[in-house]
Scaffold this motif. Structure first.
Motif, PDB file in Angstrom:
ATOM      1  N   LEU A 239      14.947  -2.706 -20.953  1.00  0.00           N
ATOM      2  CA  LEU A 239      15.314  -3.134 -22.132  1.00  0.00           C
ATOM      3  C   LEU A 239      15.809  -1.934 -22.998  1.00  0.00           C
ATOM      4  CD1 LEU A 239      12.728  -5.677 -22.971  1.00  0.00           C
ATOM      5  CD2 LEU A 239      15.259  -6.140 -22.616  1.00  0.00           C
ATOM      6  N   ARG A 240      15.367  -0.702 -22.650  1.00  0.00           N
ATOM      7  CA  ARG A 240      15.820   0.258 -23.340  1.00  0.00           C
ATOM      8  C   ARG A 240      17.118   0.841 -23.279  1.00  0.00           C
ATOM      9  NH1 ARG A 240      11.152   5.291 -22.369  1.00  0.00           N
ATOM     10  NH2 ARG A 240       9.697   4.532 -23.885  1.00  0.00           N
ATOM     11  N   THR A 241      17.641   0.303 -22.305  1.00  0.00           N
ATOM     12  CA  THR A 241      19.307   0.704 -22.272  1.00  0.00           C
ATOM     13  C   THR A 241      20.084  -0.012 -23.061  1.00  0.00           C
ATOM     14  OG1 THR A 241      18.888   1.370 -19.767  1.00  0.00           O
ATOM     15  CG2 THR A 241      21.149   0.726 -20.586  1.00  0.00           C
ATOM     16  N   VAL A 270      16.071  -2.094 -34.654  1.00  0.00           N
ATOM     17  CA  VAL A 270      16.124  -1.604 -33.006  1.00  0.00           C
ATOM     18  C   VAL A 270      14.942  -0.651 -32.854  1.00  0.00           C
ATOM     19  CG1 VAL A 270      17.593  -0.163 -31.876  1.00  0.00           C
ATOM     20  CG2 VAL A 270      18.459  -1.796 -33.140  1.00  0.00           C
ATOM     21  N   GLU A 271      14.574   0.319 -34.130  1.00  0.00           N
ATOM     22  CA  GLU A 271      13.635   1.100 -33.773  1.00  0.00           C
ATOM     23  C   GLU A 271      12.140   0.709 -33.773  1.00  0.00           C
ATOM     24  OE1 GLU A 271      13.786   3.403 -37.564  1.00  0.00           O
ATOM     25  OE2 GLU A 271      15.446   4.798 -36.800  1.00  0.00           O
ATOM     26  N   GLU A 272      11.892  -0.650 -34.343  1.00  0.00           N
ATOM     27  CA  GLU A 272      10.703  -1.485 -34.148  1.00  0.00           C
ATOM     28  C   GLU A 272      10.680  -1.991 -32.850  1.00  0.00           C
ATOM     29  OE1 GLU A 272       7.011  -2.701 -35.184  1.00  0.00           O
ATOM     30  OE2 GLU A 272       8.442  -1.508 -36.550  1.00  0.00           O
ATOM     31  N   MET A 273      11.646  -2.332 -32.299  1.00  0.00           N
ATOM     32  CA  MET A 273      11.796  -3.045 -30.693  1.00  0.00           C
ATOM     33  C   MET A 273      11.490  -1.699 -29.902  1.00  0.00           C
ATOM     34  SD  MET A 273      14.974  -5.779 -30.935  1.00  0.00           S
ATOM     35  CE  MET A 273      14.776  -6.010 -29.441  1.00  0.00           C
ATOM     36  N   GLU A 274      12.043  -0.729 -30.168  1.00  0.00           N
ATOM     37  CA  GLU A 274      12.181   0.682 -29.156  1.00  0.00           C
ATOM     38  C   GLU A 274      10.353   0.810 -29.162  1.00  0.00           C
ATOM     39  OE1 GLU A 274      14.695   3.358 -30.520  1.00  0.00           O
ATOM     40  OE2 GLU A 274      16.008   3.073 -28.892  1.00  0.00           O
ATOM     41  N   ARG A 275       9.651   1.057 -30.441  1.00  0.00           N
ATOM     42  CA  ARG A 275       8.241   1.225 -30.449  1.00  0.00           C
ATOM     43  C   ARG A 275       7.214   0.050 -29.834  1.00  0.00           C
ATOM     44  NH1 ARG A 275       9.517   2.762 -35.872  1.00  0.00           N
ATOM     45  NH2 ARG A 275       9.041   0.756 -36.693  1.00  0.00           N
ATOM     46  N   MET A 276       7.996  -1.116 -29.954  1.00  0.00           N
ATOM     47  CA  MET A 276       7.103  -2.284 -29.286  1.00  0.00           C
ATOM     48  C   MET A 276       7.129  -1.754 -27.785  1.00  0.00           C
ATOM     49  SD  MET A 276       8.380  -5.477 -31.491  1.00  0.00           S
ATOM     50  CE  MET A 276       7.959  -6.625 -30.092  1.00  0.00           C
ATOM     51  N   ILE A 277       8.535  -1.610 -27.306  1.00  0.00           N
ATOM     52  CA  ILE A 277       8.611  -1.542 -25.640  1.00  0.00           C
ATOM     53  C   ILE A 277       7.914  -0.241 -25.409  1.00  0.00           C
ATOM     54  CG2 ILE A 277      10.137  -0.933 -23.903  1.00  0.00           C
ATOM     55  CD1 ILE A 277      12.432  -2.707 -25.489  1.00  0.00           C
ATOM     56  N   ALA A 278       7.971   0.542 -26.101  1.00  0.00           N
ATOM     57  CA  ALA A 278       7.223   1.982 -25.636  1.00  0.00           C
ATOM     58  C   ALA A 278       5.806   1.951 -25.554  1.00  0.00           C
ATOM     59  CB  ALA A 278       7.517   3.367 -26.797  1.00  0.00           C
ATOM     60  N   GLY A 279       5.137   1.245 -26.517  1.00  0.00           N
ATOM     61  CA  GLY A 279       3.819   0.918 -26.430  1.00  0.00           C
ATOM     62  C   GLY A 279       3.283   0.416 -25.403  1.00  0.00           C
ATOM     63  N   TYR A 280       4.200  -0.917 -25.136  1.00  0.00           N
ATOM     64  CA  TYR A 280       3.747  -2.005 -23.898  1.00  0.00           C
ATOM     65  C   TYR A 280       4.065  -1.106 -22.483  1.00  0.00           C
ATOM     66  CZ  TYR A 280       2.580  -6.263 -21.865  1.00  0.00           C
ATOM     67  OH  TYR A 280       1.902  -7.349 -21.136  1.00  0.00           O
ATOM     68  N   LEU A 281       4.935  -0.426 -22.574  1.00  0.00           N
ATOM     69  CA  LEU A 281       5.423   0.288 -21.326  1.00  0.00           C
ATOM     70  C   LEU A 281       4.092   1.288 -21.146  1.00  0.00           C
ATOM     71  CD1 LEU A 281       7.303   1.153 -19.054  1.00  0.00           C
ATOM     72  CD2 LEU A 281       8.420   2.817 -20.368  1.00  0.00           C
ATOM     73  N   PRO A 383       0.882 -13.092 -27.906  1.00  0.00           N
ATOM     74  CA  PRO A 383       1.662 -12.093 -28.020  1.00  0.00           C
ATOM     75  C   PRO A 383       2.706 -12.647 -28.916  1.00  0.00           C
ATOM     76  CG  PRO A 383       1.137 -12.508 -25.667  1.00  0.00           C
ATOM     77  CD  PRO A 383       0.420 -13.405 -26.670  1.00  0.00           C
ATOM     78  N   PHE A 384       3.224 -11.646 -30.012  1.00  0.00           N
ATOM     79  CA  PHE A 384       4.446 -11.767 -30.587  1.00  0.00           C
ATOM     80  C   PHE A 384       4.123 -12.744 -31.930  1.00  0.00           C
ATOM     81  CE2 PHE A 384       6.179 -10.855 -26.330  1.00  0.00           C
ATOM     82  CZ  PHE A 384       6.660  -9.936 -26.726  1.00  0.00           C
ATOM     83  N   GLU A 385       2.895 -12.841 -32.205  1.00  0.00           N
ATOM     84  CA  GLU A 385       2.434 -13.476 -33.313  1.00  0.00           C
ATOM     85  C   GLU A 385       1.564 -12.642 -34.189  1.00  0.00           C
ATOM     86  OE1 GLU A 385       0.354 -17.668 -34.779  1.00  0.00           O
ATOM     87  OE2 GLU A 385       1.068 -17.441 -32.926  1.00  0.00           O
ATOM     88  N   SER A 386       2.203 -11.995 -35.371  1.00  0.00           N
ATOM     89  CA  SER A 386       1.756 -11.384 -36.155  1.00  0.00           C
ATOM     90  C   SER A 386       0.516 -12.087 -37.405  1.00  0.00           C
ATOM     91  CB  SER A 386       2.735 -10.653 -37.122  1.00  0.00           C
ATOM     92  OG  SER A 386       2.372  -9.987 -38.051  1.00  0.00           O
ATOM     93  N   GLY A 387      -0.501 -11.369 -37.557  1.00  0.00           N
ATOM     94  CA  GLY A 387      -1.411 -12.087 -38.255  1.00  0.00           C
ATOM     95  C   GLY A 387      -1.077 -11.790 -39.886  1.00  0.00           C
ATOM     96  N   SER A 389       2.525 -10.146 -42.623  1.00  0.00           N
ATOM     97  CA  SER A 389       3.855  -9.579 -42.563  1.00  0.00           C
ATOM     98  C   SER A 389       3.634  -8.046 -41.968  1.00  0.00           C
ATOM     99  CB  SER A 389       4.386  -9.672 -43.822  1.00  0.00           C
ATOM    100  OG  SER A 389       3.660  -9.105 -44.777  1.00  0.00           O
ATOM    101  N   GLY A 390       4.509  -7.616 -41.252  1.00  0.00           N
ATOM    102  CA  GLY A 390       4.912  -6.122 -40.945  1.00  0.00           C
ATOM    103  C   GLY A 390       4.449  -5.870 -39.693  1.00  0.00           C
ATOM    104  N   GLY A 391       3.501  -6.833 -38.983  1.00  0.00           N
ATOM    105  CA  GLY A 391       3.261  -6.686 -37.531  1.00  0.00           C
ATOM    106  C   GLY A 391       4.040  -6.677 -36.478  1.00  0.00           C
ATOM    107  N   THR A 392       4.146  -6.288 -35.329  1.00  0.00           N
ATOM    108  CA  THR A 392       5.002  -6.555 -34.280  1.00  0.00           C
ATOM    109  C   THR A 392       4.661  -7.739 -33.308  1.00  0.00           C
ATOM    110  OG1 THR A 392       3.775  -5.127 -32.550  1.00  0.00           O
ATOM    111  CG2 THR A 392       5.411  -4.325 -34.176  1.00  0.00           C
ATOM    112  N   GLY A 393       3.073  -8.092 -33.491  1.00  0.00           N
ATOM    113  CA  GLY A 393       2.639  -9.508 -32.550  1.00  0.00           C
ATOM    114  C   GLY A 393       2.087  -9.004 -31.306  1.00  0.00           C
ATOM    115  N   LEU A 394       2.168  -7.450 -30.878  1.00  0.00           N
ATOM    116  CA  LEU A 394       1.626  -7.055 -29.866  1.00  0.00           C
ATOM    117  C   LEU A 394       0.189  -6.345 -29.820  1.00  0.00           C
ATOM    118  CD1 LEU A 394       4.639  -6.122 -27.413  1.00  0.00           C
ATOM    119  CD2 LEU A 394       3.112  -7.948 -27.047  1.00  0.00           C
TER     120      LEU A 394
END
Length: 428
Positions: A239-241, A270-281, A383-387, A389-394
């Protein structure tokens, strides 16, 4: 009732054994032993009565001495008359077996006169004092004429055989239960995410079968976790590509005042998605490689607190010194950091603490934010449900996965600070 399998099995084996032995003893005691004992006691009482009758035929001292001598020679009864004496009260002491009771019954039946018996002063004899009209007759009867050796032999056999069978059963069952306990310890350790070698099957066939099944289950779970981790890591990496291409495309857009805000929002997404992917990776890679080792939880919480303070969080720390647990340090650090980050996003003050309670350690993260309604606290772990506003859900989902992999649990509660409390319970 015993709670352990060893205790219950020994009780199941011991109770019928004791009952059967008790029945056998009662039958022997009530029939053979009782009959023989009554006959021996009756013989002693009869010989005493016969001797007294002979003594009364002639009151001369010569005849009296001759009769007493014949009683000793023929019956092995030592007798001595105390003319004019009166019998004093004597406390009776019971001895094991029916001998004393049967002798007392025989004397009562023969003479209907006061008497005393002393079974303890002389280990070889029974001292009998019988009140007669002429005085007190002292009788020394050999104990062996009343003792029944087979009673003690039988009693020793019953007790000895029961103890022997109990010891053999205890040794055998301990070996069987040891294999079950080893299986339970391995299952508990594996459930906490610790590295557990395959169990060597031993013991009964059923226990060996359970151990072999556990080894196969452990291997299948490891293989599944490995495949899942590799797949998630691969997906996250792939997903990073496209995200990188999106970031590049946004950066290459020509300046346009009308689109500036939209481009900024898209870049932030996009930056938020990259942080999510980096954290899960990072989580997926760490889950695969890291092993549980003794770790200072106090030092780990200090590191998390220092990192939060460097980010500008007002955080207080309350942990005991030298609190050590067997943990996967990087994974646990990530879980607690996720909880602290989640708290500081919605609050002005965060409190991090730890304490030992019984056989567990409680780690708490408190905040003074708006909190989460009680009916939504379980859903925010999905997963992907935030408690809020502002959370990523992971973050919470990853934290629960890590804690449960250590054999613990994580709960959301009301905080003393007025906001939300995240409480982690870890086994010691």
């Amino acid at each position: 009732m015993p709670r352990s399998l060893l205790g219950r099995t020994l009780l199941i084996m011991l109770v019928p054994l004791v009952v059967v032995q008790g029945i056998a003893l009662q039958i022997f005691y009530g029939s053979h032993l009782g009959t023989v004992s009554r006959r021996l006691s009756s013989a002693i009482a009869g010989e005493m009565a016969y001797t007294i009758e002979l003594m009364r035929q002639d009151p001369s001292p010569a005849w009296q001495d001759r009769v007493l001598e014949m009683a000793y020679r023929q019956f092995m009864l030592g007798m001595r008359m105390e003319p004019g004496a009166r019998l004093t009260w004597h406390k009776r002491v019971n001895i094991p077996g029916p001998m004393d009771d049967d002798l007392a019954a025989a004397l009562t039946d023969k003479f209907h006169a006061p008497f005393t018996m002393d079974w303890t002063s002389d280990p070889q004899s029974v001292l009998i004092r019988l009140q007669l009209p002429e005085g007190v007759l002292d009788v020394t009867a050999p104990r062996k004429r009343l003792a029944i050796g087979t009673f003690f032999l039988f009693l020793g056999w019953i007790v000895g055989s029961a103890l022997l069978l109990f010891v053999i059963a205890a040794i055998f069952m301990r070996n069987q239960v040891r294999a079950i306990r080893r299986l339970a310890r391995s299952a508990e350790a594996f459930g906490m995410g610790r590295e557990v070698p395959p169990i060597r099957p031993e013991g009964a066939a059923e226990v060996r079968q359970a151990a072999a099944a556990f080894n196969r289950m452990q291997e299948r779970i490891r293989r599944f976790l490995g495949q899942r981790t590799e797949m998630l890591a691969g997906v996250s990496h792939d997903l990073r590509t496209p995200l990188t291409r999106l970031r590049l495309a946004l950066a290459m857009l020509p300046p346009n005042e009308d689109l500036r805000q939209d481009v900024a929002d898209m870049t932030a997404d996009v930056e938020e998605m990259e942080r999510m992917i980096a954290g899960y990776l990072a989580f997926a890679r760490g889950e695969k490689a890291e092993q549980a080792l003794p770790v200072s939880l106090s030092a780990l919480l200090d590191e998390v607190a220092d990192g939060a303070r460097r980010s500008g969080t007002a955080l207080t720390l309350d942990v005991p010194p030298d609190l050590t647990l067997k943990l996967r340090a990087d994974a646990m650090r990530r879980a607690i950091t996720n909880l602290v980050d989640n708290a500081r996003r919605h609050a002005t003050h965060v409190a991090l603490g730890a304490a030992t309670e019984g056989r567990s350690v409680q780690v708490t993260v408190d905040d003074d934010g708006p909190g989460i309604p009680a009916d939504r606290r379980e859903s925010v772990f999905r997963p992907f449900e935030s408690g809020a506003s502002g959370g990523t859900g992971l973050g919470l989902s990853i934290a629960r996965d890590i804690v449960r992999a250590h054999g613990g649990e994580i709960m959301l509660e009301d905080s003393p600070l007025g906001g939300l409390r995240a409480r982690i319970r870890l086994p010691v």
